[in-house]
Design a protein around this motif. Structure first.
Motif, PDB file in Angstrom:
ATOM      1  N   ARG A  29      38.917  13.235 -15.057  1.00  0.00           N
ATOM      2  CA  ARG A  29      37.617  13.004 -15.709  1.00  0.00           C
ATOM      3  C   ARG A  29      37.349  14.780 -15.739  1.00  0.00           C
ATOM      4  N   MET A  30      37.499  15.447 -14.760  1.00  0.00           N
ATOM      5  CA  MET A  30      37.281  17.490 -14.900  1.00  0.00           C
ATOM      6  C   MET A  30      38.152  17.655 -15.650  1.00  0.00           C
ATOM      7  N   HIS A  31      39.582  17.570 -16.521  1.00  0.00           N
ATOM      8  CA  HIS A  31      40.140  18.613 -16.881  1.00  0.00           C
ATOM      9  C   HIS A  31      40.986  19.574 -16.343  1.00  0.00           C
ATOM     10  N   ALA A  32      41.251  19.066 -14.699  1.00  0.00           N
ATOM     11  CA  ALA A  32      41.537  19.759 -14.424  1.00  0.00           C
ATOM     12  C   ALA A  32      43.236  19.905 -14.339  1.00  0.00           C
ATOM     13  N   LYS A  33      43.441  21.079 -14.970  1.00  0.00           N
ATOM     14  CA  LYS A  33      45.566  20.918 -14.751  1.00  0.00           C
ATOM     15  C   LYS A  33      45.618  21.452 -13.315  1.00  0.00           C
ATOM     16  N   GLY A  34      45.926  21.109 -12.127  1.00  0.00           N
ATOM     17  CA  GLY A  34      45.714  21.286 -10.813  1.00  0.00           C
ATOM     18  C   GLY A  34      44.669  20.930  -9.496  1.00  0.00           C
ATOM     19  N   ILE A  35      45.026  20.451  -8.691  1.00  0.00           N
ATOM     20  CA  ILE A  35      44.225  20.695  -7.452  1.00  0.00           C
ATOM     21  C   ILE A  35      44.673  21.319  -6.320  1.00  0.00           C
ATOM     22  N   ARG A  36      43.465  22.374  -6.225  1.00  0.00           N
ATOM     23  CA  ARG A  36      44.186  22.740  -4.478  1.00  0.00           C
ATOM     24  C   ARG A  36      43.259  22.305  -3.503  1.00  0.00           C
ATOM     25  N   HIS A  37      44.108  21.661  -2.619  1.00  0.00           N
ATOM     26  CA  HIS A  37      43.284  21.144  -1.151  1.00  0.00           C
ATOM     27  C   HIS A  37      44.158  21.495  -0.093  1.00  0.00           C
ATOM     28  N   SER A  38      42.681  20.830   0.530  1.00  0.00           N
ATOM     29  CA  SER A  38      42.883  20.746   2.038  1.00  0.00           C
ATOM     30  C   SER A  38      43.727  19.253   2.600  1.00  0.00           C
ATOM     31  N   ALA A  39      43.761  19.856   3.731  1.00  0.00           N
ATOM     32  CA  ALA A  39      45.335  18.640   3.695  1.00  0.00           C
ATOM     33  C   ALA A  39      44.808  17.719   4.046  1.00  0.00           C
ATOM     34  N   LEU A  40      45.088  16.149   3.050  1.00  0.00           N
ATOM     35  CA  LEU A  40      44.859  14.648   3.379  1.00  0.00           C
ATOM     36  C   LEU A  40      44.585  14.112   5.228  1.00  0.00           C
ATOM     37  N   LEU A  41      43.659  13.634   4.867  1.00  0.00           N
ATOM     38  CA  LEU A  41      43.398  12.736   6.358  1.00  0.00           C
ATOM     39  C   LEU A  41      43.314  11.606   6.370  1.00  0.00           C
ATOM     40  N   ASP A  42      44.410  10.913   5.547  1.00  0.00           N
ATOM     41  CA  ASP A  42      44.355   9.537   5.322  1.00  0.00           C
ATOM     42  C   ASP A  42      42.963   8.448   6.192  1.00  0.00           C
ATOM     43  N   LEU A  65      34.472  14.925   1.193  1.00  0.00           N
ATOM     44  CA  LEU A  65      35.697  15.459   0.174  1.00  0.00           C
ATOM     45  C   LEU A  65      34.572  16.113  -0.385  1.00  0.00           C
ATOM     46  N   PHE A  66      34.770  17.906  -0.259  1.00  0.00           N
ATOM     47  CA  PHE A  66      34.168  18.778  -0.789  1.00  0.00           C
ATOM     48  C   PHE A  66      34.730  19.491  -2.440  1.00  0.00           C
ATOM     49  N   ILE A  67      34.092  19.202  -3.341  1.00  0.00           N
ATOM     50  CA  ILE A  67      34.526  19.570  -4.691  1.00  0.00           C
ATOM     51  C   ILE A  67      34.365  21.022  -5.565  1.00  0.00           C
ATOM     52  N   THR A  68      34.576  22.036  -5.123  1.00  0.00           N
ATOM     53  CA  THR A  68      34.438  23.327  -5.920  1.00  0.00           C
ATOM     54  C   THR A  68      35.715  23.856  -6.165  1.00  0.00           C
ATOM     55  N   ALA A  69      34.979  25.361  -6.576  1.00  0.00           N
ATOM     56  CA  ALA A  69      36.175  26.814  -7.217  1.00  0.00           C
ATOM     57  C   ALA A  69      35.992  27.450  -6.180  1.00  0.00           C
ATOM     58  N   ASP A  70      37.467  28.783  -6.516  1.00  0.00           N
ATOM     59  CA  ASP A  70      37.314  29.616  -5.987  1.00  0.00           C
ATOM     60  C   ASP A  70      37.194  30.090  -4.075  1.00  0.00           C
ATOM     61  N   VAL A  71      37.479  28.638  -3.626  1.00  0.00           N
ATOM     62  CA  VAL A  71      38.072  28.896  -2.536  1.00  0.00           C
ATOM     63  C   VAL A  71      39.460  30.102  -1.589  1.00  0.00           C
ATOM     64  N   LYS A  72      39.177  30.691  -0.884  1.00  0.00           N
ATOM     65  CA  LYS A  72      40.083  31.443  -0.658  1.00  0.00           C
ATOM     66  C   LYS A  72      41.370  30.848   0.668  1.00  0.00           C
ATOM     67  N   TYR A  73      41.891  31.464   0.712  1.00  0.00           N
ATOM     68  CA  TYR A  73      43.181  30.599   1.506  1.00  0.00           C
ATOM     69  C   TYR A  73      42.867  30.011   2.962  1.00  0.00           C
ATOM     70  N   HIS A  74      41.903  31.471   3.774  1.00  0.00           N
ATOM     71  CA  HIS A  74      41.413  31.613   5.096  1.00  0.00           C
ATOM     72  C   HIS A  74      39.902  29.963   5.249  1.00  0.00           C
ATOM     73  N   GLN A  75      39.765  30.384   3.884  1.00  0.00           N
ATOM     74  CA  GLN A  75      38.730  28.871   3.660  1.00  0.00           C
ATOM     75  C   GLN A  75      39.476  27.400   3.841  1.00  0.00           C
ATOM     76  N   PHE A  76      40.445  27.446   3.484  1.00  0.00           N
ATOM     77  CA  PHE A  76      40.715  25.767   3.580  1.00  0.00           C
ATOM     78  C   PHE A  76      40.565  25.456   5.153  1.00  0.00           C
ATOM     79  N   PHE A  77      41.493  25.727   5.770  1.00  0.00           N
ATOM     80  CA  PHE A  77      41.091  26.200   7.266  1.00  0.00           C
ATOM     81  C   PHE A  77      40.271  25.239   8.073  1.00  0.00           C
ATOM     82  N   GLU A  78      39.051  26.452   7.115  1.00  0.00           N
ATOM     83  CA  GLU A  78      37.223  24.986   7.475  1.00  0.00           C
ATOM     84  C   GLU A  78      37.486  23.532   7.315  1.00  0.00           C
ATOM     85  N   ALA A  79      37.899  23.126   6.828  1.00  0.00           N
ATOM     86  CA  ALA A  79      38.350  22.032   6.561  1.00  0.00           C
ATOM     87  C   ALA A  79      38.127  20.970   7.532  1.00  0.00           C
ATOM     88  N   GLU A  80      39.436  21.800   8.567  1.00  0.00           N
ATOM     89  CA  GLU A  80      39.164  21.570  10.155  1.00  0.00           C
ATOM     90  C   GLU A  80      39.449  19.998  10.288  1.00  0.00           C
TER      91      GLU A  80
END
Length: 364
Positions: free
Chosen positions: A262-275, A302-317
């Motif tokens: 729906r957002m026509h995203a070419k790809g999604i960078r995401h943190s670990a899935l939690l099942d 789940l939080f959808i946004t953009a321009d997340v830096k490498y270390h900020q993905f760890f903040e999903a915890e």
């Protein structure tokens, strides 16, 4: 219709007073008194967008992002920003930007993302502070209702779904006019006592000028006694990001695929899935990593946004999934929102959706 009439309509949706302090919003290029031949709505104002405006006889570009963000010290055409500004001036094209004013609107950028993704009953994620003010003033009994109505008409007294809200208390006011005064009531040199009402009424910072003008114009006294205070109350209609729920819980991978489609995203960078199922979703268009903590605190799955830096993905915890779908992708439907809004507000006027490609990021 002139430029400032169109921008006035846009500011009903997204008052410039609600933009972030760092931002550069409003009329950036052009004359506010210029007659508008047509409006072109875009996400970014680039040279190809100005060319499109010229080709379609649009002399007002409504852009989400500001083309001028920091100060320009020269106009020699050395940068793309300078070339855009020069070409717009040469062709008498005005450029108006909304950016974080629209980000902070309850009907703005993030509301559109929620609409596209089917997120139900969205609410502001990070309410903007210091947007609610309170006026306290005093008026003779016979003037109270007319004064309150004038303040209501100026935009005061609206709280959520309620309007004409105020509180009054009866009391005795006193004053003594000197020889230079022209008192409405009482005699010069004598202390006058008047039965009055204390009026308390709240308003948003965006209408403060209108409210104060209404106060001074409609108050019967020569000197108006009043106080304006900034409140710490939360305004749920102004702020960054939104959070809401899906109609039915979805598996993480299924929802991410829906987002990608729906957002026509070419790809999604995401943190670990939690099942676990996704039910509560937070969104923030553009660079929104600063809202990770707020999304977690609000209980987002789940939080959808953009321009997340490498270390900020760890903040999903491992408490939620962070999904970075791309800056352009989160904001792309903003121009559709603005075209629909302007078309409803000024039907039978030339409002065009830009067809120019402005996403600077390409994918291999």
């Amino acid at each position: 219709m002139i430029v400032k009439e169109v921008t006035g309509i846009l500011e009903e949706l997204a008052p410039l007073a609600h933009a972030e302090d760092f931002d550069n919003v409003g009329l950036l290029v052009g004359d506010g008194n210029q007659e508008v031949s047509g409006i072109l709505v875009t996400l970014d104002t680039l040279e190809n967008v100005v060319d499109e405006a010229i080709a379609h006889n649009c002399n007002l570009i409504v852009s989400f992002h500001p083309i001028i963000f920091s100060g320009l010290k020269k106009l020699t055409g050395d940068t793309y920003v300078q070339r855009v500004v020069i070409k717009a001036i040469q062709h008498k094209i005005a450029i108006y930007s909304m950016h974080t004013a629209l980000d902070n609107s309850v009907d703005g950028v993030n509301a559109k993302i929620c609409e596209v993704l089917g997120i139900m009953e969205p609410k502001i994620l990070i309410p903007q502070k210091n947007t609610i003010k309170k006026l306290t003033t005093y008026a003779p009994l016979e003037a109270v209702e007319d004064l309150k109505n004038a303040l209501y008409n100026a935009g005061a007294g609206t709280i959520g779904n309620y309007s004409n809200c105020s509180f009054t208390t009866k009391g005795i006011g006193s004053y003594k006019a000197n020889e230079n005064a022209n008192p409405t009531k009482g005699d010069i040199g004598k202390t006058h006592f008047e039965e009055e009402m204390q009026i308390n009424i709240t308003f948003t910072s965006s209408v403060e000028k209108k409210v104060m003008n209404a106060l001074f114009k409609n108050h019967p006294y020569e000197e108006v006694a009043y106080e304006v205070l900034t409140l710490e109350n939360t305004n749920q209609d102004i702020g960054m990001g939104m959070i809401g729920s899906l109609n039915k819980p979805m598996k993480e991978i299924d929802f991410l695929n829906l987002v990608k489609e729906r957002m026509h995203a070419k790809g999604i960078r995401h943190s670990a899935l939690l099942d676990k199922n996704i039910e509560k979703v937070a969104v923030l268009g553009g660079s929104g990593a600063f809202a990770i903590k707020a999304a977690k605190a609000a209980g987002a799955d789940l939080f959808i946004t953009a321009d997340v830096k490498y270390h900020q993905f760890f903040e999903a915890e491992d408490s939620m999934v962070i999904a970075d779908i791309g800056h352009f992708e989160t904001e792309q439907f903003t121009k559709n929102l603005l075209v629909d809004y302007l078309t409803k507000k000024i039907p039978n006027f030339a409002v065009r959706l830009s067809e120019s490609k402005t996403n600077p990021i390409k994918y291999l």
